[in-house]
Design a protein around this motif. Sequence first.
Motif, PDB file in Angstrom:
ATOM      1  N   TYR A   1     -54.207  -5.269 -72.713  1.00 37.25           N
ATOM      2  CA  TYR A   1     -53.129  -4.491 -73.916  1.00 37.25           C
ATOM      3  C   TYR A   1     -51.983  -4.922 -73.598  1.00 37.25           C
TER       4      TYR A   1
ATOM      5  N   GLN B   1     -48.407  -3.711 -72.123  1.00 36.98           N
ATOM      6  CA  GLN B   1     -46.897  -2.595 -73.254  1.00 36.98           C
ATOM      7  C   GLN B   1     -46.084  -2.876 -73.972  1.00 36.98           C
TER       8      GLN B   1
ATOM      9  N   ASN C   1     -46.458  -4.722 -77.651  1.00 37.89           N
ATOM     10  CA  ASN C   1     -47.378  -3.717 -77.933  1.00 37.89           C
ATOM     11  C   ASN C   1     -49.015  -4.157 -78.838  1.00 37.89           C
TER      12      ASN C   1
END
Length: 434
Positions: free
Chosen positions: A121, A123, A126
Amino acid sequence: MVKVSVIIPTYNVEEFLGECLECIVNQTLKDIEIICINDGSTDKSLEILNDYASNDNRIKVISQENKGHAAASNKGMDLSTGEYLYLMDSDDLLELNALEETYNYAEKKSADFVLFQSMNYSQDENKVYKSWIYSMDEVADFIGDSVVDYKDLGDLIFKIPVTPWSKLYNNNFIKEIGVRFPEGLIFDDNIFFWDVLFNAKRIAFYKKYLFTRRWYDYSSTMAGDLRFIDSIAINNLMIDRFKKYGAFDVFKETLYNRKIDLNYLRFVKINSEFKKEYFDALQEDYFKIIRDGDYEDYMSVLNSRNKHILNSCLEAKTCKEFKYERAYWDAQFELMGKKSEVDALKSENKILKNDYSKLNNEYDDVKKDLNKFKNENTKLKNEVSSYKSKNKKLDDSVKSLNRRNTILHKEISEYKSSNSWKITKPLRVIKRKL
């Protein structure tokens, strides 16, 4: 005894800690203990841990002065009492069914540890995405529903991520082999992984995505600070582990190339203010290779790029010289690659030209055949037209004959009608006389 002990080393992760704890306390497997080691956090991490602990008696919070991830993990393992052990990163996420499913699979397979798949993932973006190293598809396909050890896996051992959070460990196995994280170093999970792998007799794979790794610029492995120098010591410790377990000779080529490649990668990624210190440490490590009499051994297996990295580091008088020499070599290598690409394109172009010429000849042959068929077709059309014309004349003749025939039939009929009395009257006269 609880089924799974979850260890969560925690240091200054107030931004993500709540999400991490939520996915642990809400696991479908309820029979767990959650051991949180607060490693001297200076933000609100300890406050968040205590708040969760006040609402869930499965959570134990232990605070210590900042000693690093390895020391916190070791402390948590020492306190664990579960049948199985799960090492969770405090800024990442775990699927809610992960512990229940991997526990059941580990029990079914009597596994020393179970591998499972993970996602990434970003950050900043997103965005959730997959990567080959955390998907481990090749490893999963090889293991399948069986259990293996490192000898069965061969070179596939280098396609397993060293990260502890992609595995569920049998706690008795971990305690029996006495494995520890090397304290005072980052990238410490490398050493823990190899110790576990070389000792494991029953490795199983649960092919399902159960973990999400969070990437962000200021994490310890992305920060690019002085701790990146630890990479040099970690790579040496890793080679020592392979020697300890009798696996060095089999994997020497991969190990030496990985060492040179990873050390240089960290040199490239370390922040500019720390490059000189990293270079000095790297050069000292490479001079040790000469002092230990291992230089020729390295040269016998290193690829051309890594040979240049090692030699240019040994020969450089300054960090700047090393950096420029490497940049020049990489530029030359890229240029050679471009030249090779051009040569390949030229060769391909020659083949295409030959193919074009061949196709062009075939096209000419087809054109000739087409003209031939066109001429034959025209001739046939003319013949058909001629036959149609003849048929029309025949049709006209038939029609004319039919008309004449009709007239004749009519004339005959009229003739018969007009002459019938001449025949019938004499017959009547004859009959009367008789």
